[in-house]
Design a protein around this motif. Structure first.
Motif, PDB file in Angstrom:
ATOM      1  N   PRO A  59       0.844  -1.195   0.000  1.00  0.00           N
ATOM      2  CA  PRO A  59       0.000   0.000   0.000  1.00  0.00           C
ATOM      3  C   PRO A  59       0.881   1.248   0.000  1.00  0.00           C
ATOM      4  O   PRO A  59       1.809   1.367   0.808  1.00  0.00           O
ATOM      5  CB  PRO A  59      -0.780  -0.117   1.321  1.00  0.00           C
ATOM      6  CG  PRO A  59      -0.703  -1.555   1.703  1.00  0.00           C
ATOM      7  CD  PRO A  59       0.605  -2.054   1.195  1.00  0.00           C
ATOM      8  N   GLY A  60       0.611   2.150  -0.924  1.00  0.00           N
ATOM      9  CA  GLY A  60       1.430   3.344  -1.050  1.00  0.00           C
ATOM     10  C   GLY A  60       2.632   3.152  -1.947  1.00  0.00           C
ATOM     11  O   GLY A  60       3.425   4.075  -2.137  1.00  0.00           O
ATOM     12  N   GLY A  61       2.764   1.948  -2.513  1.00  0.00           N
ATOM     13  CA  GLY A  61       3.928   1.648  -3.341  1.00  0.00           C
ATOM     14  C   GLY A  61       3.825   2.090  -4.782  1.00  0.00           C
ATOM     15  O   GLY A  61       4.772   1.916  -5.545  1.00  0.00           O
ATOM     16  N   GLY A  62       2.675   2.631  -5.194  1.00  0.00           N
ATOM     17  CA  GLY A  62       2.550   3.170  -6.542  1.00  0.00           C
ATOM     18  C   GLY A  62       1.675   2.381  -7.492  1.00  0.00           C
ATOM     19  O   GLY A  62       1.654   2.660  -8.697  1.00  0.00           O
ATOM     20  N   LYS A  63       0.897   1.428  -6.988  1.00  0.00           N
ATOM     21  CA  LYS A  63       0.037   0.624  -7.866  1.00  0.00           C
ATOM     22  C   LYS A  63      -1.010   1.497  -8.558  1.00  0.00           C
ATOM     23  O   LYS A  63      -1.161   1.449  -9.772  1.00  0.00           O
ATOM     24  CB  LYS A  63      -0.658  -0.482  -7.061  1.00  0.00           C
ATOM     25  CG  LYS A  63       0.286  -1.452  -6.377  1.00  0.00           C
ATOM     26  CD  LYS A  63      -0.459  -2.586  -5.700  1.00  0.00           C
ATOM     27  CE  LYS A  63      -1.380  -2.100  -4.566  1.00  0.00           C
ATOM     28  NZ  LYS A  63      -0.631  -1.492  -3.450  1.00  0.00           N
ATOM     29  N   SER A  64      -1.746   2.273  -7.766  1.00  0.00           N
ATOM     30  CA  SER A  64      -2.799   3.114  -8.343  1.00  0.00           C
ATOM     31  C   SER A  64      -2.222   4.147  -9.286  1.00  0.00           C
ATOM     32  O   SER A  64      -2.794   4.446 -10.346  1.00  0.00           O
ATOM     33  CB  SER A  64      -3.596   3.798  -7.224  1.00  0.00           C
ATOM     34  OG  SER A  64      -4.309   2.855  -6.456  1.00  0.00           O
ATOM     35  N   THR A  65      -1.074   4.710  -8.933  1.00  0.00           N
ATOM     36  CA  THR A  65      -0.428   5.710  -9.793  1.00  0.00           C
ATOM     37  C   THR A  65      -0.065   5.100 -11.137  1.00  0.00           C
ATOM     38  O   THR A  65      -0.299   5.702 -12.195  1.00  0.00           O
ATOM     39  CB  THR A  65       0.833   6.254  -9.112  1.00  0.00           C
ATOM     40  OG1 THR A  65       0.471   6.876  -7.874  1.00  0.00           O
ATOM     41  CG2 THR A  65       1.536   7.281  -9.991  1.00  0.00           C
ATOM     42  N   LEU A  66       0.496   3.893 -11.124  1.00  0.00           N
ATOM     43  CA  LEU A  66       0.866   3.222 -12.365  1.00  0.00           C
ATOM     44  C   LEU A  66      -0.362   2.921 -13.212  1.00  0.00           C
ATOM     45  O   LEU A  66      -0.366   3.162 -14.423  1.00  0.00           O
ATOM     46  CB  LEU A  66       1.619   1.932 -12.045  1.00  0.00           C
ATOM     47  CG  LEU A  66       1.970   1.029 -13.236  1.00  0.00           C
ATOM     48  CD1 LEU A  66       2.879   1.759 -14.214  1.00  0.00           C
ATOM     49  CD2 LEU A  66       2.627  -0.260 -12.758  1.00  0.00           C
ATOM     50  N   LEU A 150       5.305  -4.623  -7.894  1.00  0.00           N
ATOM     51  CA  LEU A 150       6.092  -3.448  -7.543  1.00  0.00           C
ATOM     52  C   LEU A 150       6.896  -3.727  -6.275  1.00  0.00           C
ATOM     53  O   LEU A 150       6.324  -4.020  -5.225  1.00  0.00           O
ATOM     54  CB  LEU A 150       5.188  -2.226  -7.330  1.00  0.00           C
ATOM     55  CG  LEU A 150       4.827  -1.425  -8.595  1.00  0.00           C
ATOM     56  CD1 LEU A 150       4.047  -2.281  -9.576  1.00  0.00           C
ATOM     57  CD2 LEU A 150       4.042  -0.178  -8.238  1.00  0.00           C
ATOM     58  N   ASP A 151       8.205  -3.630  -6.399  1.00  0.00           N
ATOM     59  CA  ASP A 151       9.113  -3.874  -5.285  1.00  0.00           C
ATOM     60  C   ASP A 151       9.558  -2.527  -4.720  1.00  0.00           C
ATOM     61  O   ASP A 151      10.500  -1.912  -5.219  1.00  0.00           O
ATOM     62  CB  ASP A 151      10.319  -4.683  -5.767  1.00  0.00           C
ATOM     63  CG  ASP A 151      11.305  -4.989  -4.636  1.00  0.00           C
ATOM     64  OD1 ASP A 151      10.972  -4.717  -3.470  1.00  0.00           O
ATOM     65  OD2 ASP A 151      12.403  -5.491  -4.943  1.00  0.00           O
ATOM     66  N   THR A 152       8.866  -2.059  -3.683  1.00  0.00           N
ATOM     67  CA  THR A 152       9.225  -0.812  -3.019  1.00  0.00           C
ATOM     68  C   THR A 152       9.566  -1.096  -1.565  1.00  0.00           C
ATOM     69  O   THR A 152       9.074  -2.057  -0.980  1.00  0.00           O
ATOM     70  CB  THR A 152       8.069   0.205  -3.077  1.00  0.00           C
ATOM     71  OG1 THR A 152       6.885  -0.401  -2.533  1.00  0.00           O
ATOM     72  CG2 THR A 152       7.788   0.632  -4.507  1.00  0.00           C
ATOM     73  N   THR A 153      10.406  -0.270  -0.982  1.00  0.00           N
ATOM     74  CA  THR A 153      10.755  -0.455   0.425  1.00  0.00           C
ATOM     75  C   THR A 153       9.586  -0.021   1.300  1.00  0.00           C
ATOM     76  O   THR A 153       8.726   0.766   0.864  1.00  0.00           O
ATOM     77  CB  THR A 153      11.983   0.386   0.787  1.00  0.00           C
ATOM     78  OG1 THR A 153      11.639   1.785   0.709  1.00  0.00           O
ATOM     79  CG2 THR A 153      13.155   0.094  -0.140  1.00  0.00           C
ATOM     80  N   PRO A 154       9.524  -0.522   2.531  1.00  0.00           N
ATOM     81  CA  PRO A 154       8.478  -0.059   3.447  1.00  0.00           C
ATOM     82  C   PRO A 154       8.494   1.459   3.612  1.00  0.00           C
ATOM     83  O   PRO A 154       7.433   2.086   3.718  1.00  0.00           O
ATOM     84  CB  PRO A 154       8.823  -0.776   4.759  1.00  0.00           C
ATOM     85  CG  PRO A 154       9.543  -2.010   4.323  1.00  0.00           C
ATOM     86  CD  PRO A 154      10.335  -1.604   3.125  1.00  0.00           C
ATOM     87  N   ARG A 204      10.646   1.389  -8.012  1.00  0.00           N
ATOM     88  CA  ARG A 204      10.088   2.726  -8.137  1.00  0.00           C
ATOM     89  C   ARG A 204      10.509   3.397  -9.445  1.00  0.00           C
ATOM     90  O   ARG A 204       9.700   3.978 -10.165  1.00  0.00           O
ATOM     91  CB  ARG A 204      10.597   3.526  -6.954  1.00  0.00           C
ATOM     92  CG  ARG A 204       9.793   4.547  -6.224  1.00  0.00           C
ATOM     93  CD  ARG A 204       8.363   4.340  -6.043  1.00  0.00           C
ATOM     94  NE  ARG A 204       7.840   5.417  -5.206  1.00  0.00           N
ATOM     95  CZ  ARG A 204       6.728   5.350  -4.567  1.00  0.00           C
ATOM     96  NH1 ARG A 204       6.003   4.260  -4.635  1.00  0.00           N
ATOM     97  NH2 ARG A 204       6.288   6.355  -3.851  1.00  0.00           N
ATOM     98  N   GLY A 205      11.795   3.288  -9.772  1.00  0.00           N
ATOM     99  CA  GLY A 205      12.309   3.946 -10.967  1.00  0.00           C
ATOM    100  C   GLY A 205      11.782   3.355 -12.256  1.00  0.00           C
ATOM    101  O   GLY A 205      11.365   4.081 -13.162  1.00  0.00           O
ATOM    102  N   SER A 206      11.796   2.030 -12.362  1.00  0.00           N
ATOM    103  CA  SER A 206      11.333   1.411 -13.600  1.00  0.00           C
ATOM    104  C   SER A 206       9.824   1.542 -13.760  1.00  0.00           C
ATOM    105  O   SER A 206       9.318   1.653 -14.885  1.00  0.00           O
ATOM    106  CB  SER A 206      11.749  -0.062 -13.654  1.00  0.00           C
ATOM    107  OG  SER A 206      11.283  -0.766 -12.521  1.00  0.00           O
ATOM    108  N   ALA A 207       9.076   1.543 -12.644  1.00  0.00           N
ATOM    109  CA  ALA A 207       7.625   1.745 -12.731  1.00  0.00           C
ATOM    110  C   ALA A 207       7.306   3.152 -13.222  1.00  0.00           C
ATOM    111  O   ALA A 207       6.370   3.354 -14.000  1.00  0.00           O
ATOM    112  CB  ALA A 207       6.977   1.492 -11.374  1.00  0.00           C
TER     113      ALA A 207
END
Length: 218
Positions: A59-66, A150-154, A204-207
């Motif tokens: 959650p907050g990792g950028g799924k909706s944004t992508l 999406l592999d994002t840090t906590p 984050r960068g590649s997404a």
């Protein structure tokens, strides 16, 4: 048994110089790791028409944004929640009408799956039954289910929650972390979730580089 894979992970329609569709047939299920590619990563991800793509991560990792940026008509429970929030009194807690939001979301998802159209679907990662439902729908139509993970840090995910002004409880976040960690660990080992025929790993960068998730005839 017919196999399906990612048709294209770059604007040229090939991966490492070999058409991805041919690689899919030769190699079976695919895992593509685009982490660390940053500005050199692909701008679009291509899949076969009629396939289903599920986007998972913290959650907050950028799924909706992508999804909003790259997928026209993507199915995201966040969109449904925002529509209901605009209609409800501000003083009414979300927990009161959350069951209605979920019903509306899954009703819309069911209609899309029933239509046979290609779909990009938001997945929280902890509800494996949703992926099972999507996999069953893909099998019925003779198509593939693909995972975008999406592999994002906590820390990145928590910052994303703060930026949107909406977070999840510590308990829920811990559950998400465990579920996503398992998905990542399995994908890195070449093991895909049940029913999935390919996986693409993004950081984050590649997404941020991806501007289009497209479907086309094989």
């Amino acid at each position: 048994m017919r196999r399906f894979g990612v048709l294209a992970l770059t604007g040229t329609g090939a991966v490492d110089g070999v058409p991805a569709a041919r690689r899919a047939c030769a190699e079976g299920p695919l895992v593509r790791d685009l982490r660390g590619r940053g500005p050199h990563g692909p701008q679009w991800l291509g899949f076969a028409e009629g396939d289903i793509v599920v986007v998972s991560g913290l959650p907050g990792g950028g799924k909706s944004t992508l999804i909003k940026r790259a997928a026209d008509g993507g199915i995201d429970s966040q969109d449904v929640r925002e529509r209901w929030e605009r209609r409800m009194p501000r003083a009414l807690p979300y927990a009161v009408y959350r069951p209605l939001v979920r019903c509306a979301h899954y009703w819309g998802l069911w209609r899309t799956l029933r239509s046979g159209a290609s779909a990009v679907v938001h997945d929280c990662g902890t509800q494996t039954w949703v992926r099972a439902l999507l996999a069953a729908a893909a099998r019925r139509r003779g198509r593939g289910l693909h995972l975008l993970l999406l592999d994002t840090t906590p820390e990145e995910a928590l910052a994303g929650q703060a930026a949107r002004g909406r977070g999840v409880s510590a308990y829920a976040f811990a559950r998400h972390r465990g579920a996503v960690a398992r998905l990542l660990r399995d994908a890195e080992a070449g093991r895909l979730p049940a029913g999935c025929t390919s996986a693409v790993l993004l950081d984050r960068g590649s997404a941020a580089r991806v501007t289009r998730i497209a479907f086309r005839r094989p």
